[in-house]
Design a protein around this motif. Sequence first.
Motif, PDB file in Angstrom:
ATOM      1  N   ASN A 108       3.153  -4.318   0.550  1.00 25.93           N
ATOM      2  CA  ASN A 108       1.764  -3.857   0.684  1.00 25.93           C
ATOM      3  C   ASN A 108       1.496  -3.334   2.100  1.00 25.93           C
ATOM      4  N   THR A 111       2.981   0.079   2.391  1.00 26.86           N
ATOM      5  CA  THR A 111       2.126   1.053   1.697  1.00 26.86           C
ATOM      6  C   THR A 111       0.898   1.360   2.543  1.00 26.86           C
ATOM      7  N   SER A 112       0.306   0.314   3.139  1.00 22.75           N
ATOM      8  CA  SER A 112      -0.864   0.511   3.995  1.00 22.75           C
ATOM      9  C   SER A 112      -0.506   1.359   5.215  1.00 22.75           C
ATOM     10  N   THR A 114       1.861   3.610   5.380  1.00 22.44           N
ATOM     11  CA  THR A 114       2.049   4.987   4.914  1.00 22.44           C
ATOM     12  C   THR A 114       0.686   5.639   4.701  1.00 22.44           C
ATOM     13  N   ASN A 115      -0.236   4.918   4.064  1.00 24.34           N
ATOM     14  CA  ASN A 115      -1.569   5.463   3.828  1.00 24.34           C
ATOM     15  C   ASN A 115      -2.304   5.720   5.142  1.00 24.34           C
ATOM     16  N   ALA A 116      -2.129   4.843   6.116  1.00 22.41           N
ATOM     17  CA  ALA A 116      -2.752   5.044   7.430  1.00 22.41           C
ATOM     18  C   ALA A 116      -2.178   6.287   8.089  1.00 22.41           C
ATOM     19  N   ASN A 118      -0.881   8.876   6.543  1.00 28.67           N
ATOM     20  CA  ASN A 118      -1.406  10.036   5.822  1.00 28.67           C
ATOM     21  C   ASN A 118      -2.851  10.330   6.212  1.00 28.67           C
ATOM     22  N   SER A 119      -3.648   9.276   6.386  1.00 29.27           N
ATOM     23  CA  SER A 119      -5.036   9.463   6.795  1.00 29.27           C
ATOM     24  C   SER A 119      -5.121  10.046   8.199  1.00 29.27           C
ATOM     25  N   THR A 121      -2.913  11.962   9.607  1.00 31.19           N
ATOM     26  CA  THR A 121      -2.498  13.362   9.510  1.00 31.19           C
ATOM     27  C   THR A 121      -3.639  14.214   8.958  1.00 31.19           C
TER      28      THR A 121
END
Length: 124
Positions: A108, A111-112, A114-116, A118-119, A121
Amino acid sequence: WFRAADARTARTLQKGTTVHVQEGAVSADRVYAFETLDPEIGADPITLSFYLSQDTLGDAVNAANAAAASAAAAVTSKNAAATSATNAAGSATAAAGSATAASTSAANAATSATNAGNSATAAA
């Protein structure tokens, strides 16, 4: 063979008379009692039986009680060992559950992250 002076008459070999064996490979320090009532010396068989004195009987009872106490202690130890084994199995299961939870948390977190990323970027 000859009889000792104190074992030559029917009177000295009466039922209940005890004899302490002082030496010998088999019966040393044992006490026997005559079982023949009014024997005819030289004609009747003289029967002897092992004699349990109060001291001998007390020693046997004490030994039996000690053995019983030892057996009870062994059962208590066995039960404690079984409880310990059960607790160890429960701890192993809990540790496995913690490892699974840690692995899930790590996934998790990845994943967080990676999402951070992406956000960040997208925000840039």
